[in-house]
Design a protein around this motif. Structure first.
Motif, short mmCIF file in Angstrom:
data_model
loop_
_atom_site.label_atom_id
_atom_site.label_comp_id
_atom_site.label_asym_id
_atom_site.label_seq_id
_atom_site.Cartn_x
_atom_site.Cartn_y
_atom_site.Cartn_z
N ASP A 31 2.86 0.37 19.63
CA ASP A 31 1.87 -0.40 20.39
C ASP A 31 2.29 -0.66 21.83
OD1 ASP A 31 3.97 -2.02 19.59
OD2 ASP A 31 2.75 -3.83 19.47
N ASN A 32 3.44 -0.18 22.22
CA ASN A 32 3.92 -0.31 23.60
C ASN A 32 4.48 1.05 23.98
OD1 ASN A 32 5.01 -1.17 26.08
ND2 ASN A 32 6.93 -1.82 25.11
N THR A 33 3.60 1.89 24.52
CA THR A 33 3.97 3.27 24.79
C THR A 33 3.59 3.64 26.22
OG1 THR A 33 1.85 4.27 24.17
CG2 THR A 33 3.40 3.79 22.37
N PRO A 34 4.25 4.65 26.79
CA PRO A 34 3.90 5.07 28.14
C PRO A 34 2.49 5.65 28.26
CG PRO A 34 6.11 5.81 27.58
CD PRO A 34 5.50 5.28 26.31
N ALA A 35 2.00 6.28 27.19
CA ALA A 35 0.70 6.94 27.31
C ALA A 35 -0.08 6.96 26.01
CB ALA A 35 0.89 8.37 27.81
N PHE A 56 9.53 6.65 31.55
CA PHE A 56 10.07 6.11 30.29
C PHE A 56 10.02 4.59 30.36
CE2 PHE A 56 13.74 5.38 27.32
CZ PHE A 56 13.23 6.07 26.23
N TYR A 57 10.78 3.95 29.49
CA TYR A 57 10.92 2.50 29.49
C TYR A 57 12.00 2.07 30.49
CZ TYR A 57 8.43 2.72 25.00
OH TYR A 57 7.51 2.96 24.01
N ASP A 58 11.89 0.82 30.96
CA ASP A 58 12.99 0.24 31.70
C ASP A 58 13.89 -0.54 30.73
OD1 ASP A 58 11.74 -2.22 31.19
OD2 ASP A 58 10.85 -2.35 33.19
N ASP A 59 14.88 -1.24 31.25
CA ASP A 59 15.85 -1.92 30.38
C ASP A 59 15.21 -3.03 29.54
OD1 ASP A 59 17.84 -0.29 31.29
OD2 ASP A 59 18.56 -1.70 32.81
N SER A 60 14.06 -3.56 29.97
CA SER A 60 13.39 -4.63 29.21
C SER A 60 12.26 -4.09 28.34
CB SER A 60 12.85 -5.69 30.18
OG SER A 60 11.85 -5.11 31.02
#
Length: 344
Positions: free
Chosen positions: A197-201, A86-90
């Motif tokens: 536009d900022n995705t894990p996959a 997943f995403y981190d805190d930033s």
């Protein structure tokens, strides 16, 4: 069978199951289907399934015999993340990607897989023909003569956020166990999607942690759960996921392998709808409201309604791209778009 998170398990309906044997019935069942369904034991006779039922080591050994001597891309998660990629805190990624030999990657998995808190090790969407020899031939799928995109997913315990895909998908559990939680396409507003536009996959994902839903932050997720469907796949089971259905995927065993098959019933020379959406965000979304209303009406006219009112008054031979598309007219549109984008 492991229990799902209580909030989800109580509210989610089980995905329908169908008994299907042979190429003809499966091909017919998926043709035009718009609801998911499970087929138990569809690929139970696969060599990889049989190897995995013996042990994870046997499954890995089988795959190593079939691998090509090329580097594989692998994702390595964080300790304490519970396998969630997943995403981190930033809003960066909470995993790092690298490349390595499959035998080295499998050695890492073997060392870590019995530790429930170990960082996830995950090989995602590996093309079976590019990275393996003979894997396709050993694992036939009765889907007729479709042009299939074939992938294999290999990992320790993982949690992949809810996302959707444009093609239809047949997901086959080969080793371990997989839990799928599905939502109909129209539930996207209630899943609280992240950036495009900022995705894990490459696909927008739900920002909701399905193991600990924060209903104060994501209140409409309760509505999504009213429409959720859930299943757990054992080795040899398959799940049909129709185009654009949202799916949250969990690898539940210490070692898991999924093989999936994507296809479109429309020609490949047609464009990707996501590209049109991205371009619309660039060119239309931030216009004044009244201008957007005009463009919405034009989209309805030319794209969504697209009835005889669009072309009846134009001589048939002069309708060009307004007529039903062909490879030639689709190529003209594509070239025109590229020319226009080049001027931006």
């Amino acid at each position: 069978m492991a229990e799902a998170d209580p909030d989800i398990a109580v509210q989610a309906a089980p995905i329908a199951e169908r008994e299907i044997a042979g190429a003809g019935p499966l091909d017919e069942a998926v043709r035009g289907a718009r609801e998911p369904f499970v087929v138990r034991g569809l690929v139970a006779d696969w060599p990889l399934v049989r190897a995995g039922l013996n042990s994870a080591d046997d499954a890995r050994a089988y795959l190593l015999r079939k691998r090509r001597d090329v580097p594989f891309t692998v994702s390595l998660g964080e300790s304490g993340a519970g396998g969630r990629l997943f995403y981190d805190d930033s809003m960066g990624m909470n995993f790092r990607s690298g490349r390595g030999r499959l035998d080295d990657i499998f050695s890492q998995m073997a060392v870590r897989e019995n530790d429930p808190d170990c960082p996830a090790v995950y090989l995602a969407s590996i093309d079976t023909r590019q990275f393996f020899d003979g894997l396709d031939e050993d694992h036939p799928i009765p889907l007729g003569d479709r042009d299939l995109l074939k992938s294999i997913w290999i990992g320790t315990r993982t949690r992949i956020a809810a996302h959707n895909d444009f093609p239809d998908n047949l997901a086959c559990c080969a080793v371990g166990r997989r839990r799928f939680t599905l939502f109909p396409p129209e539930q996207f507003r209630n899943l609280y999607l992240g950036p495009v536009d900022n995705t894990p996959a490459g696909r927008a994902i739900s920002m909701v942690d399905f193991h600990a839903p924060d209903f104060a932050r994501f209140p409409r997720f309760r509505e999504a759960l009213q429409h959720a469907q859930i299943t757990e796949l054992e080795p040899g089971d398959a799940l049909f996921i129709p185009s654009m259905w949202w799916h949250h995927v969990e690898g539940l065993a210490p070692f898991n392998v999924l093989m999936n098959y994507w296809w479109r019933d429309t020609p490949r020379w047609l464009g990707q709808p996501q590209d049109a959406l991205n371009h619309a965000m660039l060119s239309i979304r931030d216009l004044p409201h009244e201008e957007k209303r005009i463009w919405r009406d034009l989209f309805d006219y030319y794209v969504f309604e697209n009835d005889e009112a669009v072309t009846a008054h134009i001589p048939e031979k002069a309708r060009s791209v307004l007529d039903r598309l062909t490879p030639q007219s689709a190529s003209r549109i594509r070239n025109f778009i590229l020319q226009q984008l080049g001027k931006g």
